[in-house]
Design an enzyme around this catalytic site. Structure first.
Site, PDB file in Angstrom:
ATOM      1  N   TYR A  25       0.848  -1.207   0.000  1.00 35.70           N
ATOM      2  CA  TYR A  25       0.000   0.000   0.000  1.00 35.70           C
ATOM      3  C   TYR A  25       0.878   1.250   0.000  1.00 35.70           C
ATOM      4  CZ  TYR A  25      -2.716   3.832   2.027  1.00 35.70           C
ATOM      5  OH  TYR A  25      -3.276   5.066   2.269  1.00 35.70           O
ATOM      6  N   PRO A  78       0.558  14.677   2.602  1.00 39.94           N
ATOM      7  CA  PRO A  78      -0.597  14.019   3.232  1.00 39.94           C
ATOM      8  C   PRO A  78      -0.639  12.534   2.900  1.00 39.94           C
ATOM      9  CG  PRO A  78      -1.279  15.318   1.324  1.00 39.94           C
ATOM     10  CD  PRO A  78       0.168  15.613   1.546  1.00 39.94           C
ATOM     11  N   SER A 107      -3.758  14.653   5.878  1.00 41.64           N
ATOM     12  CA  SER A 107      -4.778  14.108   4.980  1.00 41.64           C
ATOM     13  C   SER A 107      -6.153  14.159   5.639  1.00 41.64           C
ATOM     14  CB  SER A 107      -4.436  12.657   4.635  1.00 41.64           C
ATOM     15  OG  SER A 107      -5.524  12.043   3.998  1.00 41.64           O
ATOM     16  N   THR A 156      -6.902  18.582  -3.064  1.00 39.33           N
ATOM     17  CA  THR A 156      -6.295  17.611  -3.984  1.00 39.33           C
ATOM     18  C   THR A 156      -7.172  17.467  -5.225  1.00 39.33           C
ATOM     19  OG1 THR A 156      -5.126  16.448  -2.239  1.00 39.33           O
ATOM     20  CG2 THR A 156      -5.556  15.205  -4.241  1.00 39.33           C
ATOM     21  N   ARG A 165      -4.280   0.253  -8.495  1.00 38.07           N
ATOM     22  CA  ARG A 165      -3.020  -0.134  -7.850  1.00 38.07           C
ATOM     23  C   ARG A 165      -2.983  -1.651  -7.777  1.00 38.07           C
ATOM     24  NH1 ARG A 165      -3.698   4.699  -3.425  1.00 38.07           N
ATOM     25  NH2 ARG A 165      -4.103   6.292  -5.002  1.00 38.07           N
ATOM     26  N   HIS A 233       0.888  12.488  -7.355  1.00 38.92           N
ATOM     27  CA  HIS A 233       0.394  11.633  -6.276  1.00 38.92           C
ATOM     28  C   HIS A 233       1.347  10.445  -6.042  1.00 38.92           C
ATOM     29  CE1 HIS A 233      -3.667  11.565  -4.197  1.00 38.92           C
ATOM     30  NE2 HIS A 233      -3.112  10.479  -3.686  1.00 38.92           N
ATOM     31  N   ASP A 264       6.330  17.277  -5.214  1.00 39.66           N
ATOM     32  CA  ASP A 264       6.675  15.993  -4.590  1.00 39.66           C
ATOM     33  C   ASP A 264       6.782  14.930  -5.660  1.00 39.66           C
ATOM     34  OD1 ASP A 264       4.135  14.856  -5.079  1.00 39.66           O
ATOM     35  OD2 ASP A 264       3.441  15.130  -3.035  1.00 39.66           O
ATOM     36  N   GLY A 265       7.196  13.738  -5.197  1.00 37.81           N
ATOM     37  CA  GLY A 265       7.342  12.600  -6.093  1.00 37.81           C
ATOM     38  C   GLY A 265       8.762  12.080  -6.112  1.00 37.81           C
TER      39      GLY A 265
HETATM   40  C1  FMN Z   1       0.244   5.633   1.406  1.00 35.18           C
HETATM   41  C2  FMN Z   1      -0.058   6.946   0.733  1.00 35.18           C
HETATM   42  C3  FMN Z   1      -1.251   7.595   0.992  1.00 35.18           C
HETATM   43  C4  FMN Z   1      -1.528   8.831   0.391  1.00 35.18           C
HETATM   44  N1  FMN Z   1      -2.674   9.508   0.724  1.00 35.18           N
HETATM   45  C5  FMN Z   1      -2.887  10.751   0.224  1.00 35.18           C
HETATM   46  C6  FMN Z   1      -4.001  11.518   0.676  1.00 35.18           C
HETATM   47  O1  FMN Z   1      -4.759  11.115   1.544  1.00 35.18           O
HETATM   48  N2  FMN Z   1      -4.172  12.732   0.106  1.00 35.18           N
HETATM   49  C7  FMN Z   1      -3.331  13.237  -0.862  1.00 35.18           C
HETATM   50  O2  FMN Z   1      -3.549  14.353  -1.357  1.00 35.18           O
HETATM   51  N3  FMN Z   1      -2.249  12.540  -1.266  1.00 35.18           N
HETATM   52  C8  FMN Z   1      -2.005  11.314  -0.740  1.00 35.18           C
HETATM   53  N4  FMN Z   1      -0.890  10.629  -1.123  1.00 35.18           N
HETATM   54  C9  FMN Z   1       0.081  11.238  -2.065  1.00 35.18           C
HETATM   55  C10 FMN Z   1       1.150  11.986  -1.279  1.00 35.18           C
HETATM   56  O3  FMN Z   1       0.612  13.092  -0.623  1.00 35.18           O
HETATM   57  C11 FMN Z   1       2.286  12.476  -2.192  1.00 35.18           C
HETATM   58  O4  FMN Z   1       1.742  13.204  -3.268  1.00 35.18           O
HETATM   59  C12 FMN Z   1       3.180  11.340  -2.727  1.00 35.18           C
HETATM   60  O5  FMN Z   1       3.314  10.311  -1.792  1.00 35.18           O
HETATM   61  C13 FMN Z   1       4.550  11.905  -3.084  1.00 35.18           C
HETATM   62  O6  FMN Z   1       5.402  10.955  -3.618  1.00 35.18           O
HETATM   63  P1  FMN Z   1       6.472  10.109  -2.747  1.00 35.18           P
HETATM   64  O7  FMN Z   1       5.675   9.091  -1.978  1.00 35.18           O
HETATM   65  O8  FMN Z   1       7.307   9.474  -3.807  1.00 35.18           O
HETATM   66  O9  FMN Z   1       7.200  11.042  -1.845  1.00 35.18           O
HETATM   67  C14 FMN Z   1      -0.598   9.395  -0.518  1.00 35.18           C
HETATM   68  C15 FMN Z   1       0.609   8.737  -0.760  1.00 35.18           C
HETATM   69  C16 FMN Z   1       0.893   7.541  -0.137  1.00 35.18           C
HETATM   70  C17 FMN Z   1       2.237   6.898  -0.386  1.00 35.18           C
END
Ligand code: FMN
Length: 356
Positions: A25, A78, A107, A156, A165, A233, A264-265
């Site tokens: 996840y 988040p 989040s 978002t 996924r 994301h 991010d990313g």
């Molecule tokens: C487990 C998980 C849950 C996430 N949940 C949210 C969320 O609730 N809201 C949101 O805007 N982005 C969510 N994201 C995206 C992150 O905010 C972010 O954009 C992303 O993880 C950045 O990439 P990185 O994991 O490579 O740092 C989630 C990411 C992950 C890994």
């Protein structure tokens, strides 16, 4: 905790502590995971152009983002269902951010409640919103975030549908927030007009999270959005997108300082952060790395993770010939070829066999 020597060690411990379902996840992306790999590829494809013979005896890696001074410009992205990764959920992220000196983006689909998270730690915090109800529902949650003292609102906008996924599908496992959620379809119907109404409700620093094109960045600026949070994301939504840092470079060139940019990313290291600042971001955010640090060592693990990034930033700035982030410009980076494998954990690739 303070014994974690580097962030790749944190990742190996997280791998050990998490079940396969939760690991997948947190770590996985959508479909072929090409967007996720491109996030790392985009970061790896910039090289530094260092300068020498400057006095590097003092270095300041702090930044300013969303009107707040931060010890390093690394925000906590988040994460929904954070409680499945670490029992403290969003409260642990908020406490670690306050202890270290940065900001969490909380989040709207994590536990505990937005009020409990706000009470758990002092310091500025951003609230991230998914639309899960009609306009009255939006009014109520935005009002709650305001009363609880959140300093910015992030809407978002890259999640009209939930990414496919495949790791989760094959595990037949869904995060608690997805299992519990009602009215998810309302997220599919957000428009620029609704965005304007939500911004009017908030009446404070407002950002769109999930900008992935220059065209939308320009539209948002024309509508007066303060901050653009460039993100795909973490490659968990639309597959086959550009890497976040690549989009940042394009958007920065088009927006020309008319809005603050966050990206991010795939950010894992101090050098990654420095590249983003050089290309025009005021801060970056960490998603998976935050989750791995919480899984490895809870709140203390996350503070340590941020300390390690700070140490890496100071080291890299010193070697680059830059005393503080205001001096960083595109002169210090250049696009080039990537050497070696590109994997989500590519900067940790020599540990790969232990991580997949
Ligand atoms: C487990 C998980 C849950 C996430 N949940 C949210 C969320 O609730 N809201 C949101 O805007 N982005 C969510 N994201 C995206 C992150 O905010 C972010 O954009 C992303 O993880 C950045 O990439 P990185 O994991 O490579 O740092 C989630 C990411 C992950 C890994």
């Amino acid at each position: 905790m303070s014994e974690f020597t580097c962030n790749q060690e944190i990742v190996t411990i997280a791998r050990r502590n998490l079940t396969q379902d939760v690991w997948d996840y947190l770590t996985g992306g959508a479909e072929s995971e090409m967007t996720m790999r491109r996030n790392r590829h985009a970061i790896d494809s910039y090289a530094f152009i260092p300068r020498v013979l400057r006095d590097m005896s003092s270095i300041d890696p702090s930044g300013t983002t969303l009107g707040q001074k931060v010890r390093i410009p690394v925000l906590l992205a988040p994460i929904g269902s954070l409680q499945a990764i670490h029992a403290g959920g969003g409260a642990s992220s908020a406490k670690a951010a306050a202890r270290f000196g940065t900001m969490p983006i909380i989040s709207s689909i994590t536990e505990p409640s937005l009020e409990e998270i706000a009470e758990a730690a002092d310091g500025p915090k951003v609230f991230q919103l998914y639309v899960r109800g009609d306009f009255d529902w939006i009014k109520s949650i935005v009002g709650r975030a305001k009363s609880a003292g959140y300093t910015s609102l992030a809407l978002t906008v890259d999640s009209a549908y939930y990414g496919i996924r495949e790791r989760q599908l094959m595990n037949r496992w869904l995060p608690p927030s997805v299992k519990a959620q009602k009215d998810r379809h309302l997220q599919s119907a957000i428009t620029w007009d609704l965005m304007d109404r939500i911004r009017d409700l908030w009446q404070g620093n407002f950002m769109l999270k999930g900008i992935g094109s220059v065209a939308d960045a320009v539209m948002a600026v024309e509508r007066g959005v303060d901050t653009l949070y460039i993100s795909n994301h973490g490659g968990r939504q639309l597959d086959h997108c550009l890497g976040g840092l690549e989009t940042l470079a394009e958007v920065a060139a088009a927006v020309k300082g008319r809005a603050e940019l966050i990206v991010d990313g795939g950010f894992l290291r101090g050098t990654d952060v420095i590249k983003a600042i050089a290309l025009g971001a005021s801060s970056v955010a960490i998603g998976r790395l935050q989750g791995w640090a919480l899984a490895a060592g809870g709140e203390d693990g996350l503070v340590r993770c941020l300390e390690l990034i700070e140490r890496e930033m100071i080291n890299a700035l010193g070697l680059l010939g830059v005393n503080n982030l205001a001096q960083l410009t595109t002169d210090y980076v250049r696009k080039t070829d990537v050497v070696g494998p590109t994997h989500e954990l590519s900067t940790f690739y020599h540990m790969k066999e232990r991580l997949t």
